[in-house]
Design a protein around this motif. Structure first.
Motif, PDB file in Angstrom:
ATOM      1  N   LEU A 151      -6.174  10.018  -6.215  1.00  0.00           N
ATOM      2  CA  LEU A 151      -5.505   9.096  -7.226  1.00  0.00           C
ATOM      3  C   LEU A 151      -5.190   7.543  -6.589  1.00  0.00           C
ATOM      4  O   LEU A 151      -5.139   6.524  -7.716  1.00  0.00           O
ATOM      5  CB  LEU A 151      -4.414   9.619  -7.000  1.00  0.00           C
ATOM      6  N   ILE A 152      -6.012   7.058  -5.377  1.00  0.00           N
ATOM      7  CA  ILE A 152      -6.572   6.127  -5.315  1.00  0.00           C
ATOM      8  C   ILE A 152      -8.099   5.251  -5.134  1.00  0.00           C
ATOM      9  O   ILE A 152      -8.985   6.260  -4.706  1.00  0.00           O
ATOM     10  CB  ILE A 152      -6.007   5.868  -3.839  1.00  0.00           C
ATOM     11  N   HIS A 153      -7.975   3.991  -5.742  1.00  0.00           N
ATOM     12  CA  HIS A 153      -9.666   4.000  -6.071  1.00  0.00           C
ATOM     13  C   HIS A 153      -9.958   3.147  -4.927  1.00  0.00           C
ATOM     14  O   HIS A 153      -9.943   3.321  -3.745  1.00  0.00           O
ATOM     15  CB  HIS A 153      -9.717   2.101  -6.155  1.00  0.00           C
ATOM     16  N   ALA A 156       0.374  -1.046   0.089  1.00  0.00           N
ATOM     17  CA  ALA A 156       0.207   0.068  -0.124  1.00  0.00           C
ATOM     18  C   ALA A 156       0.628   1.443   0.116  1.00  0.00           C
ATOM     19  O   ALA A 156       0.738   2.246  -0.753  1.00  0.00           O
ATOM     20  CB  ALA A 156      -0.895   0.335   1.302  1.00  0.00           C
ATOM     21  N   GLU A 157       1.942   0.819   0.902  1.00  0.00           N
ATOM     22  CA  GLU A 157       2.714   2.649   0.761  1.00  0.00           C
ATOM     23  C   GLU A 157       3.819   2.463  -0.544  1.00  0.00           C
ATOM     24  O   GLU A 157       3.429   4.101  -0.961  1.00  0.00           O
ATOM     25  CB  GLU A 157       3.898   2.291   2.109  1.00  0.00           C
ATOM     26  N   ARG A 158       3.979   1.916  -1.718  1.00  0.00           N
ATOM     27  CA  ARG A 158       4.460   1.554  -2.506  1.00  0.00           C
ATOM     28  C   ARG A 158       3.179   2.300  -2.979  1.00  0.00           C
ATOM     29  O   ARG A 158       3.742   3.165  -4.861  1.00  0.00           O
ATOM     30  CB  ARG A 158       4.997   0.609  -3.159  1.00  0.00           C
ATOM     31  N   GLN A 159       2.591   1.572  -3.323  1.00  0.00           N
ATOM     32  CA  GLN A 159       1.307   1.918  -4.629  1.00  0.00           C
ATOM     33  C   GLN A 159       1.287   3.876  -4.556  1.00  0.00           C
ATOM     34  O   GLN A 159       1.471   4.670  -5.008  1.00  0.00           O
ATOM     35  CB  GLN A 159       0.004   1.911  -4.280  1.00  0.00           C
ATOM     36  N   LEU A 160       0.967   3.738  -3.107  1.00  0.00           N
ATOM     37  CA  LEU A 160       1.225   5.521  -2.488  1.00  0.00           C
ATOM     38  C   LEU A 160       1.918   6.771  -3.372  1.00  0.00           C
ATOM     39  O   LEU A 160       1.964   7.448  -4.109  1.00  0.00           O
ATOM     40  CB  LEU A 160       0.303   5.288  -1.215  1.00  0.00           C
TER      41      LEU A 160
END
Length: 538
Positions: free
Chosen positions: A121-123, A98-102
Motif C-alpha cells: 500500500l506504500i509507494h 510516516a507513521e500516520r501515513q502507514l
C-alpha cells in the motif's frame, strides 16, 4: 478477555440502570459490544453509560458510528481522554508523518494483514527512506497495531476495530479511501491468483490457512472491484478462490459472488470468464444444481474449444461427468470423464489427470465396482507423484479404504480410512470430513456398536447439510442400507434419539469420535454372516 469485559459492562450498566443484569435476552448483544470494542475498558464504560437510554441491541447495531455514539454526551462534556475519539486523536497526534501515513493505510485491511500486504500500500519510493517494516514495528511498540504469530502462515498484524474505524475516517477526510481500497484489491488479486496455483500442490494446507485468515480481505477486494465496475478483477479473484470456497464449505457464498460477476461483467475476458464458469460449475454440482452446472460447463466447453484450451476443456468435462452421475446418467458420465482424461493427458496437466481419476472413482462407486475403485485410486496417486495436492490424495486414500471395506477386507481398510480422514481434518475440508465421519459410523456398526454408528451418521449428515452439499449418489445407497439395519436393531424411538444426539454434536466432538473409531485397528475380519450385511452392489 470476554469474561472480564462482560463483567465490566454489566457492572457499569447496572450502576446507571439499577436492576440491569446479564440474561439470555441480552447476552449475545453484550458479547458483541465487548468484542467490537476490543475489550477496551474506556470504550466499554462509555457503552455501558448509554444503557439507561438505549437498549443494548441498539448499541451493538450502531457501533460502526462508535466515535459519535460513545462521546459521553449523555453525561455532558467529558474531560480530555474520557471519550473514545479523544484517546484516538491524542495517540494519533504523537505519530510522525510516516507513521500516520502507514496507520491510515492499514485501516483498509479487514481482519488482519501481513508485512508484505502492508508494504503493497506504500509507494516504493518511500520505502527506502522509512522502511515499512520499521514503521510498522514502531506502531506495534505504541500499541496501535497488534502483532500475532500464526503457526502455519507466520506473523500477522491487525488494528483494533475502534482504531481501524478511526483510520478509515482519516482516509475519508483526505479523499484517499477509494485509492487505498483499489490498491488493497489489486494486492489481494495477486494473492488469490498465486493461491490458485499453490492450492494444486503440496503447499495446499498453508495456502488454505492463508486464505481463511484473509477471507474478509478477499471479500472486501471483491466488493471494491464490483463497486467500481472492475468486473475483470472481480472475475479473476472469484475464479481463483472457488477451490478454497469448495474445500471450506463456502458453497452458497461463492455462488452468490459468481452469479453477480457473470450477470454484470459482460465484457470480461474469455480467460477470466472461463475460470468463473468453472467455479460456478464446481460449486453448483456439489449443491446438486444440475441446470446451473450444465449451463456453466457447456459455455466453458465452448470457450475452451474456441481457444484450444485443453486444460479448461478437461476441467469442464469433469464437472459434466459429475453432474451426469447425480442425474443417474452413468454411461454419459463415463464418456465425459474419458474425454476429460484424454484432454488432461494431451495438455500435460498431471493435476487434472489425477482429478480425472478422482471423478472416475466416484463413478465406480456409483456402480458399486469396488475393485475398480481401488485400481483407479492407485492410478490417481501415481498420476502426479510427490507434487499431488493433499485434497486429491485425501479422496484417493479414502477410496482405497472404501475399496477394501466394501469388499469385506476390514483390517486392510482401516489404515486408509484413517489416513484419508486425517488429511481432510488438516485441510479443514468439510465435505471430505462429512464422508469420513460416515465411514467411521460404518466401522462402529461393524464392531457391533450400533448406538455410536447412528450418532456418527447423524453427525455426518448434519455437517453435509450445514454446508449445503448434496449427497454423493453412492452415499445415498450406503446411508439407506445402514439406516435400515440400525433402525431394525435399535427400534424407531432409540434410533431417532441417537440420530438427534449426533445431529446436535459439535463438529469438534464428531471429529474426535470418528478419530477414536478409525484409530483403532480391526483385530480380525468379520464373520461371514456379518459380511453379508455390508452394502450390496445394487
Amino acid at each position: 478477555m470476554q469474561s472480564g469485559s462482560v463483567t465490566l459492562m454489566v457492572e457499569r450498566a447496572s450502576a446507571v440502570r439499577p436492576g440491569f443484569r446479564l440474561d439470555h435476552t441480552n447476552s449475545e448483544a453484550i458479547a458483541t459490544i465487548c468484542q467490537r470494542l476490543d475489550g477496551l475498558p474506556l470504550a466499554i464504560e462509555l457503552a455501558a453509560a448509554l444503557v439507561n437510554s438505549l437498549d443494548v441491541h441498539i448499541i451493538a447495531e450502531r457501533l460502526n458510528d462508535r466515535f459519535d455514539l460513545l462521546n459521553g454526551s449523555t453525561h455532558g462534556p467529558l474531560p480530555r481522554h474520557q471519550t473514545l475519539r479523544a484517546v484516538a486523536d491524542w495517540s494519533y497526534g504523537l505519530l510522525n508523518p510516516a507513521e500516520r501515513q502507514l496507520f491510515d493505510s492499514l485501516a483498509v485491511f479487514v481482519g488482519g494483514f501481513t508485512l508484505d500486504a502492508a508494504e503493497s500500500l506504500i509507494h516504493s519510493g518511500e520505502k527506502s527512506t522509512d522502511p515499512v517494516a520499521m514503521t510498522l514495528s514502531r506502531l506495534v511498540d505504541k500499541s496501535l497495531v497488534v502483532s500475532e504469530e500464526r503457526s502455519v502462515s507466520g506473523r500477522r498484524y491487525r488494528l483494533l476495530d475502534s482504531l481501524r474505524l478511526f483510520g478509515l475516517e482519516r482516509l475519508q477526510s483526505k479523499n484517499q479511501l477509494e485509492r487505498m481500497r483499489i490498491l488493497h484489491a489489486s494486492y489481494f488479486l495477486t494473492v488469490a491468483e498465486h493461491a490458485a496455483s499453490a492450492l494444486r500442490g503440496p503447499d495446499q494446507e498453508t495456502w488454505l490457512d492463508r486464505l481463511s485468515l484473509d477471507h474478509d480481505n478477499l471479500r472486501s477486494a471483491l466488493e471494491t472491484s464490483m463497486k467500481i465496475g472492475d468486473f475483470e478483477t472481480a472475475a479473476r479473484i472469484a475464479g481463483s478462490l472457488y477451490p478454497f470456497w469448495d474445500l471450506h464449505g463456502h458453497y452458497s457464498e461463492g455462488r452468490r459472488w459468481i452469479e453477480q460477476i457473470l450477470r454484470l461483467g459482460r465484457d470480461i475476458s474469455n480467460q477470466a470468464r472461463t475460470r468463473v464458469l468453472l467455479g460456478e460449475a464446481a460449486l453448483a454440482v456439489i449443491q446438486g444444481d444440475p441446470l446451473i452446472t450444465v449451463s456453466a460447463c457447456r459455455e466453458a466447453v465452448g470457450l475452451a474449444r474456441g481457444t484450444g484450451d485443453r486444460a479448461s476443456l478437461a476441467h469442464a468435462l469433469q464437472y459434466l461427468g459429475f453432474c451426469s452421475m447425480y442425474q443417474g446418467e452413468l454411461d454419459e458420465a463415463d464418456s465425459f470423464l474419458k474425454e476429460s482424461l484424454e484432454n488432461a493427458i494431451t495438455a500435460k496437466d498431471s493435476w487434472l489427470e489425477s482429478w480425472a481419476f478422482v471423478f472416475m472413482i466416484t463413478l465406480a462407486l456409483c456402480r458399486a465396482q469396488y475393485e475398480l475403485t481401488g485400481t483407479l485410486a492407485e492410478k490417481c496417486l501415481s498420476a502426479s507423484g510427490p507434487h499431488q495436492d493433499p485434497e486429491c490424495t485425501g479422496w484417493a486414500t479414502l477410496a482405497l479404504g472404501v475399496s477394501h471395506w466394501y469388499s469385506g477386507n476390514l483390517t486392510q481398510a482401516i489404515p486408509y480410512l484413517n489416513e484419508g480422514f486425517l488429511i481432510f481434518q488438516r485441510l479443514g475440508g468439510l465435505w471430505g470430513l462429512s464422508l469420513g465421519i460416515f465411514l467411521a459410523s460404518e466401522v462402529s456398526g461393524a464392531r457391533g456398536n450400533t448406538e455410536q454408528q447412528v450418532i456418527l451418521m447423524g453427525a455426518a449428515e448434519q455437517l453435509r447439510t450445514a454446508i449445503g452439499a448434496a449427497p454423493h449418489p453412492f452415499l445415498v445407497r450406503w446411508l439407506d442400507q445402514a439406516s435400515q439395519a440400525a433402525r431394525t436393531f435399535l427400534g424407531d424411538d432409540e434410533y431417532a434419539r441417537k440420530w438427534q444426539e449426533g445431529d446436535q454434536l459439535p463438529l469438534s466432538a464428531a471429529v474426535a469420535l470418528a478419530r477414536s473409531e478409525l484409530d483403532t485397528p480391526f483385530i480380525s475380519q468379520l464373520p461371514d454372516h456379518e459380511v453379508n450385511h455390508m452394502p450390496t452392489t445394487n
